[in-house]
Scaffold this motif. Structure first.
Motif, mmCIF file in Angstrom:
data_model
loop_
_atom_site.group_PDB
_atom_site.id
_atom_site.type_symbol
_atom_site.label_atom_id
_atom_site.label_comp_id
_atom_site.label_asym_id
_atom_site.label_seq_id
_atom_site.Cartn_x
_atom_site.Cartn_y
_atom_site.Cartn_z
ATOM 1 N N ASP A 57 0.836 -1.202 0.000
ATOM 2 C CA ASP A 57 0.000 0.000 0.000
ATOM 3 C C ASP A 57 0.870 1.253 0.000
ATOM 4 O OD1 ASP A 57 -2.219 -1.615 0.074
ATOM 5 O OD2 ASP A 57 -2.669 -1.270 2.194
ATOM 6 N N LEU A 58 1.885 1.266 0.855
ATOM 7 C CA LEU A 58 2.764 2.431 0.941
ATOM 8 C C LEU A 58 3.475 2.680 -0.383
ATOM 9 C CD1 LEU A 58 4.023 4.644 2.731
ATOM 10 C CD2 LEU A 58 5.818 3.008 3.333
ATOM 11 N N ASP A 59 3.924 1.626 -1.024
ATOM 12 C CA ASP A 59 4.593 1.751 -2.319
ATOM 13 C C ASP A 59 3.662 2.390 -3.349
ATOM 14 O OD1 ASP A 59 6.865 1.068 -4.173
ATOM 15 O OD2 ASP A 59 5.307 -0.161 -5.100
ATOM 16 N N LEU A 60 2.407 1.971 -3.342
ATOM 17 C CA LEU A 60 1.418 2.560 -4.250
ATOM 18 C C LEU A 60 1.274 4.052 -3.995
ATOM 19 C CD1 LEU A 60 -1.009 2.435 -6.270
ATOM 20 C CD2 LEU A 60 -2.440 1.865 -4.287
ATOM 21 N N TYR A 61 1.138 4.434 -2.735
ATOM 22 C CA TYR A 61 0.914 5.840 -2.405
ATOM 23 C C TYR A 61 2.139 6.700 -2.718
ATOM 24 C CZ TYR A 61 -2.683 3.488 0.393
ATOM 25 O OH TYR A 61 -3.712 2.679 0.813
ATOM 26 N N LEU A 62 3.324 6.193 -2.403
ATOM 27 C CA LEU A 62 4.537 6.988 -2.595
ATOM 28 C C LEU A 62 4.903 7.149 -4.063
ATOM 29 C CD1 LEU A 62 6.943 5.735 0.239
ATOM 30 C CD2 LEU A 62 5.631 7.863 0.165
ATOM 31 N N ARG A 63 4.764 6.089 -4.823
ATOM 32 C CA ARG A 63 5.263 6.106 -6.200
ATOM 33 C C ARG A 63 4.234 6.556 -7.228
ATOM 34 N NH1 ARG A 63 8.201 0.424 -7.080
ATOM 35 N NH2 ARG A 63 8.997 1.478 -8.942
ATOM 36 N N HIS A 64 2.970 6.564 -6.837
ATOM 37 C CA HIS A 64 1.943 6.866 -7.839
ATOM 38 C C HIS A 64 1.003 7.999 -7.446
ATOM 39 C CE1 HIS A 64 3.162 3.351 -10.140
ATOM 40 N NE2 HIS A 64 3.159 2.665 -9.015
ATOM 41 N N THR A 65 1.173 8.568 -6.244
ATOM 42 C CA THR A 65 0.333 9.692 -5.844
ATOM 43 C C THR A 65 1.199 10.723 -5.126
ATOM 44 O OG1 THR A 65 -0.305 9.178 -3.538
ATOM 45 C CG2 THR A 65 -1.413 7.935 -5.280
ATOM 46 N N ARG A 66 0.587 11.881 -4.868
ATOM 47 C CA ARG A 66 1.215 12.898 -4.030
ATOM 48 C C ARG A 66 0.409 13.096 -2.750
ATOM 49 N NH1 ARG A 66 6.117 13.561 -4.553
ATOM 50 N NH2 ARG A 66 5.934 15.592 -3.519
ATOM 51 N N LEU A 67 -0.448 12.157 -2.434
ATOM 52 C CA LEU A 67 -1.330 12.267 -1.279
ATOM 53 C C LEU A 67 -0.557 12.081 0.027
ATOM 54 C CD1 LEU A 67 -4.305 10.143 -2.652
ATOM 55 C CD2 LEU A 67 -4.162 12.642 -2.538
#
Length: 219
Positions: free
Chosen positions: A92-102
């Motif tokens: 989940d963290l990888d998704l948020y860090l690499r694909h969003t700026r949230l």
């Protein structure tokens, strides 16, 4: 969920007379039923279709914003699944860090939030150093700002104190690889090998780091 859907699911239901219904009852909520009900509304593809088909959204939502919505609905779904039934926190963290700026999902996956982060930052400022108690939230804050080097420094301090949470070790490995320092991750992993309990998560992590960054697992 727009007004038409709200009217449909609440048809025949009496108005609430209490903001916290059943809070004084001995009856336990049916979490499985709650999850199944909520899951239908958090499924990213179905939720996005309902959102875009809403008459209100059609009238008010700019057309150019619609192309970037898929990822945000996916993030919304992952947070729901994580909170209701658990998930792979590092994926989940990888998704948020690499694909969003949230910011909020990054803090949430690290069991933090803006209030905790502000408190930790103020505590650290008054202390003149980084108290161990504030470190997890400060790490979360650095990640939310996409300041991986700062998060790495905080995690290295945790390593020097002795990792109290094995997930901090896994996070440091991941951040080393993400920052292009695969050799540091490969040097760190064997040093902690005795404390690593092989399970599905470790197998997933070794495979993911190897596939994404060329990391060579210990042993």
């Amino acid at each position: 969920m727009d007004s038409e859907e709200i009217i449909r699911i609440t048809e025949g239901v009496e108005p609430l007379s209490d903001f916290y219904p059943k809070r004084l009852t001995d009856t336990h909520p049916d979490l499985k039923a709650a999850y199944q009900f909520g899951r239908n509304y958090f499924d990213s593809s179905a939720a996005l279709r309902r959102f875009l088909s809403s008459s209100f959204i059609k009238e008010t939502w700019p057309q150019e914003w619609r192309k970037s919505l898929d990822l945000f609905f996916l993030v919304r779904e992952t947070r729901f699944i994580s909170e209701m039934s658990g998930s792979n926190w590092l994926a989940d963290l990888d998704l948020y860090l690499r694909h969003t700026r949230l910011r909020t999902p990054v803090l949430a996956v690290q069991n933090s939030d803006e209030f905790r982060l502000t408190f930790a930052e103020n505590f650290a400022a008054r202390s003149g150093s980084v108290p161990a108690e504030a470190s997890p939230d400060l790490i979360a804050g650095a990640l939310a700002r996409r300041e991986s080097p700062a998060a790495i420094q905080l995690l290295k301090a945790e390593k020097d104190r002795g990792f109290s949470n094995i997930n901090d070790f896994f996070l440091l490995l991941y951040l080393y690889c993400l920052n292009g320092s695969v050799e540091k991750a490969e040097a760190l992993a064997p040093a902690q090998a005795s404390s690593i309990q092989k399970d599905w998560f470790v197998d997933w992590l070794w495979g993911e780091l190897q596939a994404q960054f060329g990391f060579h697992p210990p042993g």
